[in-house]
Design a protein around this motif. Sequence first.
Motif, mmCIF file in Angstrom:
data_model
loop_
_atom_site.group_PDB
_atom_site.id
_atom_site.type_symbol
_atom_site.label_atom_id
_atom_site.label_comp_id
_atom_site.label_asym_id
_atom_site.label_seq_id
_atom_site.Cartn_x
_atom_site.Cartn_y
_atom_site.Cartn_z
ATOM 1 N N THR A 1 -94.660 50.289 -26.697
ATOM 2 C CA THR A 1 -93.645 50.850 -25.804
ATOM 3 C C THR A 1 -93.269 49.863 -24.704
ATOM 4 O O THR A 1 -94.133 49.200 -24.145
ATOM 5 C CB THR A 1 -94.157 52.141 -25.153
ATOM 6 N N VAL A 2 -91.968 49.797 -24.435
ATOM 7 C CA VAL A 2 -91.466 49.057 -23.282
ATOM 8 C C VAL A 2 -90.471 49.939 -22.554
ATOM 9 O O VAL A 2 -89.941 50.894 -23.125
ATOM 10 C CB VAL A 2 -90.800 47.713 -23.674
ATOM 11 N N TYR A 3 -90.220 49.602 -21.301
ATOM 12 C CA TYR A 3 -89.344 50.405 -20.466
ATOM 13 C C TYR A 3 -88.311 49.519 -19.774
ATOM 14 O O TYR A 3 -88.499 48.321 -19.605
ATOM 15 C CB TYR A 3 -90.159 51.129 -19.393
ATOM 16 N N LEU A 4 -87.236 50.169 -19.368
ATOM 17 C CA LEU A 4 -86.248 49.533 -18.500
ATOM 18 C C LEU A 4 -85.904 50.526 -17.408
ATOM 19 O O LEU A 4 -85.231 51.533 -17.663
ATOM 20 C CB LEU A 4 -84.987 49.132 -19.276
ATOM 21 N N GLN A 5 -86.394 50.253 -16.216
ATOM 22 C CA GLN A 5 -86.070 51.077 -15.050
ATOM 23 C C GLN A 5 -84.796 50.526 -14.423
ATOM 24 O O GLN A 5 -84.739 49.343 -14.087
ATOM 25 C CB GLN A 5 -87.215 51.033 -14.037
ATOM 26 N N MET A 6 -83.802 51.370 -14.288
ATOM 27 C CA MET A 6 -82.508 50.954 -13.758
ATOM 28 C C MET A 6 -82.217 51.735 -12.496
ATOM 29 O O MET A 6 -82.132 52.977 -12.533
ATOM 30 C CB MET A 6 -81.410 51.169 -14.797
ATOM 31 N N ASN A 7 -82.065 51.032 -11.391
ATOM 32 C CA ASN A 7 -81.779 51.652 -10.102
ATOM 33 C C ASN A 7 -80.427 51.200 -9.585
ATOM 34 O O ASN A 7 -79.887 50.184 -10.028
ATOM 35 C CB ASN A 7 -82.868 51.276 -9.094
ATOM 36 N N ASN A 8 -79.905 51.962 -8.626
ATOM 37 C CA ASN A 8 -78.619 51.625 -8.018
ATOM 38 C C ASN A 8 -77.560 51.339 -9.094
ATOM 39 O O ASN A 8 -76.868 50.321 -9.053
ATOM 40 C CB ASN A 8 -78.771 50.421 -7.088
ATOM 41 N N LEU A 9 -77.450 52.248 -10.015
ATOM 42 C CA LEU A 9 -76.530 52.053 -11.130
ATOM 43 C C LEU A 9 -75.081 52.065 -10.672
ATOM 44 O O LEU A 9 -74.715 52.791 -9.724
ATOM 45 C CB LEU A 9 -76.766 53.117 -12.197
ATOM 46 N N LYS A 10 -74.276 51.278 -11.361
ATOM 47 C CA LYS A 10 -72.859 51.145 -11.037
ATOM 48 C C LYS A 10 -72.029 51.529 -12.259
ATOM 49 O O LYS A 10 -72.522 51.449 -13.385
ATOM 50 C CB LYS A 10 -72.567 49.694 -10.649
ATOM 51 N N PRO A 11 -70.773 51.896 -12.053
ATOM 52 C CA PRO A 11 -69.925 52.229 -13.208
ATOM 53 C C PRO A 11 -69.878 51.112 -14.253
ATOM 54 O O PRO A 11 -69.794 51.386 -15.453
ATOM 55 C CB PRO A 11 -68.563 52.479 -12.570
ATOM 56 N N ASP A 12 -69.957 49.856 -13.818
ATOM 57 C CA ASP A 12 -69.944 48.732 -14.762
ATOM 58 C C ASP A 12 -71.187 48.687 -15.637
ATOM 59 O O ASP A 12 -71.216 47.938 -16.617
ATOM 60 C CB ASP A 12 -69.816 47.405 -14.007
ATOM 61 N N ASP A 13 -72.204 49.444 -15.296
ATOM 62 C CA ASP A 13 -73.413 49.494 -16.122
ATOM 63 C C ASP A 13 -73.258 50.434 -17.319
ATOM 64 O O ASP A 13 -74.159 50.528 -18.159
ATOM 65 C CB ASP A 13 -74.615 49.942 -15.291
ATOM 66 N N THR A 14 -72.159 51.128 -17.375
ATOM 67 C CA THR A 14 -71.918 52.042 -18.491
ATOM 68 C C THR A 14 -71.889 51.292 -19.812
ATOM 69 O O THR A 14 -71.257 50.239 -19.929
ATOM 70 C CB THR A 14 -70.592 52.786 -18.290
#
Length: 128
Positions: A80-93
């Motif tokens: 298992t690996v993870y990706l924690q994404m914070n402060n998401l922006k519309p461009d991250d869609t």
Amino acid sequence: VQLQASGGGLVQPGGSLRLSCTASGGSLGAYATGWFRQAPGKEREGVAYLTPTDGTTSYDIYADFAKGRFTASRGNSVNTVYLQMNNLKPDDTGLYYCARAGGLFSTGSLRSGEYVYWGQGTQVTVSS
């Protein structure tokens, strides 16, 4: 080896998501494992990758847009690996994929050609 990415969803700008990637039929620990994304009408791009672990150390490398906001990590399980994404922006869609390199202990990179096994993707939508 089959990879299953999960954890995507709809989130408001500034919000957070944690993506997970689980492997079956093989492990992730001794292989470079990457996160990629593809927005509609755009090419797939590398987000981050984890170098293989020797049991104690694994390095995480990020695309410039991900630095300071995203954190890739390995779970306690070698599968298992993870990706924690914070402060998401519309461009991250976009559709987010996890991928595993084919070569044992290969270094890895943000180039998709380095990876042999791919998950099906999980959708991340950042919108108010």
